[in-house]
Every structure is written in structure tokens, then in C-alpha cells.
Design a protein around this motif. Structure first.
Motif, PDB file in Angstrom:
ATOM      1  N   ARG A 231      65.475 -48.686  43.012  1.00 13.19           N
ATOM      2  CA  ARG A 231      65.405 -48.262  41.609  1.00 13.19           C
ATOM      3  C   ARG A 231      64.480 -47.060  41.478  1.00 13.19           C
ATOM      4  O   ARG A 231      63.443 -46.985  42.153  1.00 13.19           O
ATOM      5  CB  ARG A 231      64.904 -49.398  40.720  1.00 13.19           C
ATOM      6  CG  ARG A 231      65.057 -49.102  39.225  1.00 13.19           C
ATOM      7  CD  ARG A 231      64.660 -50.305  38.389  1.00 13.19           C
ATOM      8  NE  ARG A 231      64.763 -50.006  36.961  1.00 13.19           N
ATOM      9  CZ  ARG A 231      64.357 -50.824  35.994  1.00 13.19           C
ATOM     10  NH1 ARG A 231      63.840 -52.016  36.299  1.00 13.19           N
ATOM     11  NH2 ARG A 231      64.472 -50.486  34.728  1.00 13.19           N
ATOM     12  N   THR A 232      64.851 -46.133  40.619  1.00 13.59           N
ATOM     13  CA  THR A 232      64.005 -44.979  40.319  1.00 13.59           C
ATOM     14  C   THR A 232      63.963 -44.785  38.801  1.00 13.59           C
ATOM     15  O   THR A 232      64.834 -45.276  38.080  1.00 13.59           O
ATOM     16  CB  THR A 232      64.548 -43.687  40.971  1.00 13.59           C
ATOM     17  OG1 THR A 232      65.874 -43.454  40.511  1.00 13.59           O
ATOM     18  CG2 THR A 232      64.529 -43.788  42.485  1.00 13.59           C
ATOM     19  N   ARG A 233      62.977 -44.064  38.364  1.00 13.77           N
ATOM     20  CA  ARG A 233      62.871 -43.740  36.937  1.00 13.77           C
ATOM     21  C   ARG A 233      63.658 -42.470  36.638  1.00 13.77           C
ATOM     22  O   ARG A 233      64.007 -41.704  37.544  1.00 13.77           O
ATOM     23  CB  ARG A 233      61.403 -43.531  36.552  1.00 13.77           C
ATOM     24  CG  ARG A 233      60.592 -44.821  36.518  1.00 13.77           C
ATOM     25  CD  ARG A 233      59.232 -44.551  35.905  1.00 13.77           C
ATOM     26  NE  ARG A 233      58.413 -45.748  35.809  1.00 13.77           N
ATOM     27  CZ  ARG A 233      58.439 -46.598  34.791  1.00 13.77           C
ATOM     28  NH1 ARG A 233      59.276 -46.385  33.781  1.00 13.77           N
ATOM     29  NH2 ARG A 233      57.645 -47.650  34.775  1.00 13.77           N
ATOM     30  N   GLU A 234      63.900 -42.229  35.338  1.00 19.18           N
ATOM     31  CA  GLU A 234      64.579 -40.998  34.942  1.00 19.18           C
ATOM     32  C   GLU A 234      63.645 -39.808  35.128  1.00 19.18           C
ATOM     33  O   GLU A 234      62.434 -39.917  34.895  1.00 19.18           O
ATOM     34  CB  GLU A 234      65.020 -41.065  33.475  1.00 19.18           C
ATOM     35  CG  GLU A 234      66.160 -42.017  33.217  1.00 19.18           C
ATOM     36  CD  GLU A 234      66.655 -41.920  31.783  1.00 19.18           C
ATOM     37  OE1 GLU A 234      66.179 -41.027  31.047  1.00 19.18           O
ATOM     38  OE2 GLU A 234      67.502 -42.741  31.400  1.00 19.18           O
ATOM     39  N   GLU A 235      64.194 -38.683  35.540  1.00 12.54           N
ATOM     40  CA  GLU A 235      63.412 -37.464  35.641  1.00 12.54           C
ATOM     41  C   GLU A 235      62.903 -37.076  34.247  1.00 12.54           C
ATOM     42  O   GLU A 235      63.623 -37.181  33.262  1.00 12.54           O
ATOM     43  CB  GLU A 235      64.249 -36.333  36.241  1.00 12.54           C
ATOM     44  CG  GLU A 235      64.603 -36.583  37.701  1.00 12.54           C
ATOM     45  CD  GLU A 235      65.418 -35.466  38.321  1.00 12.54           C
ATOM     46  OE1 GLU A 235      65.808 -34.535  37.569  1.00 12.54           O
ATOM     47  OE2 GLU A 235      65.689 -35.514  39.530  1.00 12.54           O
ATOM     48  N   GLY A 236      61.663 -36.665  34.184  1.00 12.17           N
ATOM     49  CA  GLY A 236      61.044 -36.329  32.905  1.00 12.17           C
ATOM     50  C   GLY A 236      60.207 -37.456  32.338  1.00 12.17           C
ATOM     51  O   GLY A 236      59.419 -37.246  31.405  1.00 12.17           O
TER      52      GLY A 236
END
Length: 344
Positions: A75-80
Motif C-alpha cells: 500500500r502507498t499513499r497518494e502523491e501530494g
């Protein structure tokens, strides 16, 4: 003041319109001008000249965040997105890598057998997150271990009571996810995300021959995409000139790095890597009288003058030209007086 017979030429951008000045003691001027006139005030203010250069609006301190967790990125977070202390940056094999604040990277496993400044840093973070490690010091005590286990349970980590670089990453403060460098489903390599600080900045590659205008603390104005502008100050000036290349070959020119810290962050939205125009101050005269440049008359006997609203022509000394105005001084001039300007 001009007396007796004289001649002048009205300075305009597209050409000159002749004016014959006659009469005694600055008497009435006979009009042979080809353009009608209006009036403008003589004002007193600071006059600032600027040079426009290209810049890029973004966020400061961009870097690839080192990764020490082994496995698959799940899982990764949204860019920004912005991550603060205690928040997860990404997940590997379902386990989070958590952000904590400090300046010491996690270079060893912290446990009851360790002590040092990195232990103090860990305890400071645990306390800020609401856990009780006992006295915040350099000793990893049993209270520290208990606080670590509670934190691990809440964070979704294995409750080992020890802490290593696979569990936490350290930054000076909140970070912004600038880029995902390892997509979900791929092996977690040396880095999974690139981050920046949350501080907005403008970067300029300034031609080295313009470095005399670049002083730390100097004020600038930045024109934003789509209109509007914000104020800022030069926060960093590069000490080393970097050669400019074109198609892999040196051009003979060089640039220095310029970093600008901005005011008025609300005006900036979430723009990142956006082209902007930076107006560097190249000269400034404080508390001077000025008139619109088009009010100047080139006098036949040399020099310049302005025609007052009552028809008198007064000789002036010119100073700084900036922002469509010119600094003037001369006998009989005062703030608030009206001067003639061409009305197209």
C-alpha cells in the motif's frame, strides 16, 4: 524653470510629437502637439527596478526516502499527501513504515540493551504520540519497552518491544509524498517514496552574471500561473556556478542555484513544479519623487523637463527608471502636483 523661447520634444514610445514653448517666465506654451493631454500626479514613494527571471514553484528538500523494510509493497499513499509524526508512509507485507521526527537516522536495533541519543529521540516521539516511556533520556528502560509494545500494537506492527529501521523512518518534520518510486505489488527496494518538506519554495537557475542581484534576505515578487503574485525572500544562494549544457555540450554559460521562501501560502494552492516568473530587485531608491515616464520632455537646450498642469515647464534631473515611472528632482516640484502626459 524654463524661461524665454525654447523648444521641446515629448517622449513617447511610438515617436515624438513636437511642442514649441514660448513666452516669458514659463508663460503659456503654444500647442503644436499631435496628441491630446491628460494629467498625472507627482508622487513620493520608494521606486524599485526589477529583472524578471524564470523559476519553478515547488516544495523544498526533495529526497528519496531510504527503505529498510523487506518484502512486497502492499500500500502507498497518494502523491501530494502529507504525513505527520506517527503516520504511515507506506506498507510492506501489510506492515506500516511509520514517520517519526528527529535528525538521527535509525542505524541499529533499539532495545533494552542499548542507550544513546537515538534512544532519547525515540522516547521523545513516543511521548509526543501519547505513550509513556518514563523519563525521556538516553536509557532504553523497561518502561520504554512497554511504551514501544503499546505503540506497535496500535500501529499494526509486530509487538517485539524493539525498534529498527524496517519500522520507522526519520525526518525533521512533516513530509509530503512527492513521488511513488515503487508501485504496489513490486518488491520494496532501496526507496519506495520520494518526499519533500511542506515548505513552499521557488527554485531559480540564475545566470551567473546576475548574481550581484542575489542576496540572502532580499525581497522578491513571484508572478504565479494564471495571474496573481506573492511576496518572498531569497533564502539560499548557491556558492558554486554550474555549467550550462545543450545537447550534451557546454555552452560557455553557467548558473547559480537560488532558493526563494514564499509568503501567502494560501494563494499557492497545490501547484508543484509549476513555472513562475521571479522579479529580482536590481535597484531601489527610497522616498523619491516620480512621474510617469511619458511625462518627460526632451528640452532643445539639453536635459529633460515636465510640463505642469498650469502650462509651466520645469527642468528636472532624472534618476531611476522603474515600473513605468522615473525619479525626478528640480526646483518647484512637490508631491501632489499635476504634470501633463499624452492621452492617446
Amino acid at each position: 524653470m524654463i524661461t524665454g523661447a525654447a523648444a521641446a520634444v515629448l517622449l513617447t514610445g511610438g515617436g515624438a510629437a513636437a511642442l514649441t514653448l514660448t513666452g516669458q517666465d514659463g508663460g503659456t506654451a503654444a500647442a503644436s502637439a499631435t496628441a491630446s493631454t491628460a494629467t498625472a500626479e507627482i508622487t513620493r514613494s520608494d521606486l524599485v527596478d526589477t529583472e524578471a527571471v524564470d523559476g519553478t514553484l515547488g516544495y523544498s528538500d526533495r529526497r528519496a526516502l531510504p527503505n529498510h523494510a523487506r518484502g512486497t509493497v502492499t500500500r502507498t499513499r497518494e502523491e501530494g499527501g502529507v504525513v505527520r509524526r506517527g503516520g504511515w508512509l507506506y506498507r510492506v507485507d501489510g506492515r506500516p513504515v511509520v514517520l517519526m521526527y528527529g535528525d538521527i537516522p535509525v542505524y541499529r536495533t533499539l532495545s533494552t540493551s542499548t542507550d544513546g541519543k537515538d534512544v532519547r529521540q525515540l522516547e521523545r516521539n513516543l511521548k509526543a504520540l501519547g505513550y509513556d516511556p518514563g523519563t525521556v533520556d538516553e536509557d532504553f528502560s523497561w518502561l520504554t519497552e512497554q511504551a514501544v509494545r503499546e505503540w506497535q500494537d496500535d500501529a499494526g506492527l509486530e509487538e517485539t518491544g524493539t525498534v529498527d529501521a524496517a519500522q520507522i523512518a526519520v525526518a525533521a518534520g512533516p513530509v509530503r509524498i512527492a513521488e511513488i518510486t515503487a508501485e504496489t505489488g513490486t518488491a520494496a527496494g532501496q526507496s519506495v517514496v520520494a518526499v519533500t518538506s511542506t515548505r513552499r519554495t521557488v527554485h531559480v537557475d540564475l545566470a551567473a552574471d546576475g548574481q550581484q542581484f542575489a542576496k540572502v534576505g532580499a525581497r522578491v515578487t513571484v508572478d504565479l500561473p494564471g495571474g496573481g503574485s506573492v511576496k518572498g525572500r531569497i533564502s539560499e544562494v548557491g556558492a558554486v556556478a554550474e555549467p550550462v549544457e545543450e545537447n550534451g555540450r557546454p555552452t560557455g554559460e553557467s548558473t547559480i542555484d537560488l532558493e526563494i521562501t514564499l509568503d501567502g501560502a494560501k494563494k499557492l494552492g497545490r501547484l508543484d513544479q509549476a513555472p513562475v516568473t521571479v522579479n529580482l530587485r536590481t535597484d531601489e531608491h527610497e522616498n523619491v519623487l516620480s512621474v510617469p515616464v511619458e511625462a518627460l520632455l526632451a528640452l532643445s537646450e539639453g536635459g529633460y523637463g515636465v510640463r505642469l498642469a498650469d502650462g509651466r515647464v520645469v527642468a528636472v534631473e532624472t534618476g531611476l527608471f522603474a515600473a513605468g515611472r522615473v525619479e525626478v528632482s528640480g526646483d518647484g516640484l512637490a508631491e501632489g502636483m499635476k504634470v501633463e502626459v499624452p492621452q492617446l
